[in-house]
Design an enzyme around this catalytic site. Structure first.
Site: not given
Ligand code: C5P
Length: 310
Positions: A22, A159
């Site tokens: 990401k 995350d």
């Protein structure tokens, strides 16, 4: 794309899943909390760069009296170096947390093919954990709702909830409050470094420096939905960038090189040290000579990736 045992010639009770890296189009640090974490507002987009996770797992309380977990990690030495093989690996931690909470007895064998550098700010380990939770939810036949997976994922790493979504999201709180957002497909050049920065270290530097806290991401969210790189680029922002570049000037140099190479905007990925340049519409920008300069600076070739529309 995920493949299942039945549709890809894999053995029974086996899934092959991707665990995407990401980047954060915006990472706004609001302040340090009493529990030591920091409240955030961050826009997270999955990337086409991904680890591959193969999961062979089965659970049956009538057959198994214990839980057995194993992990094998493959990939280029530069990518696997430092990736733990024991119970500290986030894949094993996620599986153990899920088994603990659901009382599962059985086994899970993981084969992790690393393609995302570790401690790079690209969420590799967290995404591996998210992929493991999704796969085990199916293979162990638990069928937990998304909210339970997010709660379990947050306990493994801040995350993980954003990466469980497998689409662009706004993550708030310490990362566990996830809202889907609209984001057009975008093309990026990502530069990684041979050294890593730990997340705790980057937040510690932000504390030491007393900030900063950037603008609210309202403008970025509007631009993200519109999908114009030239509108999104100037709004990319990461409050950890100043603290990290102050200690690692090469990261600042890479951001400057990407900007000079015609990127519509540049930003550090998560807690760094990787940086990303947003390519202008049509994917032009950053020619071979500029890529060569980036490689000389970071010691690694820059990679072109996309963040899919969501
Ligand atoms: O949640 P995770 O284990 O990935 O976090 C690693 C470290 O990063 C935490 O121990 C904390 O020091 C820092 N962190 C933070 N605030 C967040 C996320 C992480 O301070 N929202």
């Amino acid at each position: 794309m995920d493949r299942t045992g039945s549709d890809a010639g894999l053995p029974p009770n086996t899934l092959a899943v991707e665990a995407p890296a990401k980047l954060n189009l915006c990472l706004r640090v609001l302040g340090r909390r009493d529990d030591g974490y920091h409240d955030l507002q961050t826009v997270v987009a999955p990337l086409s760069l991904a680890d591959r996770l193969r999961v062979h797992a089965f659970a049956d309380p009538g057959t198994f009296r214990t839980l057995s977990l194993s992990l094998d990690v493959t990939g280029e030495p530069a990518l696997t170096r430092g990736v733990p093989l024991d119970e500290t690996n986030l894949v094993i931690r996620a599986a153990a947390a899920m088994a603990e909470e659901t009382g599962i007895r059985g086994f899970a064998e993981f084969g992790l093919d690393k393609r995302v550098p570790a401690a790079a700010g690209l969420g590799g380990g967290s995404s591996d954990a998210a992929a493991a939770l999704g796969a085990l939810n199916r293979l162990w036949g638990i069928d937990l709702p998304a909210g339970d997976l997010i709660r379990m994922g947050a306990a493994v790493g801040s995350d993980v909830p954003a990466l469980l979504a497998r689409r662009p999201v706004l993550a708030e709180g310490r990362g566990e409050a996830v809202t889907p957002i609209r984001l057009a497909r975008l093309d990026w050049v990502v530069v990684t470094f041979a050294f890593g920065v730990s997340t705790a270290q980057a937040f510690g530097w932000w504390d030491e420096d007393g900030g900063p806290t950037g603008a609210e991401p309202t403008g970025l969210l509007d631009a993200a939905a519109g999908g114009e790189p030239e509108a999104i680029g100037p709004l990319l922002q990461n409050d950890l960038e100043g603290p990290v570049t102050a200690r690692h000037p090469a990261v600042r140099d890479a951001l400057d090189l990407l900007g000079a190479a015609g990127c519509a905007g540049v930003v550090m990925c998560g807690s760094g040290p990787s940086v990303a340049g947003l390519l202008p519409a049509g994917g032009i920008g950053c020619d071979a000579a500029e890529e060569g300069e980036l490689e000389r600076l970071s010691g690694r070739g820059p990679v072109r990736v996309s963040s899919p529309a969501g």
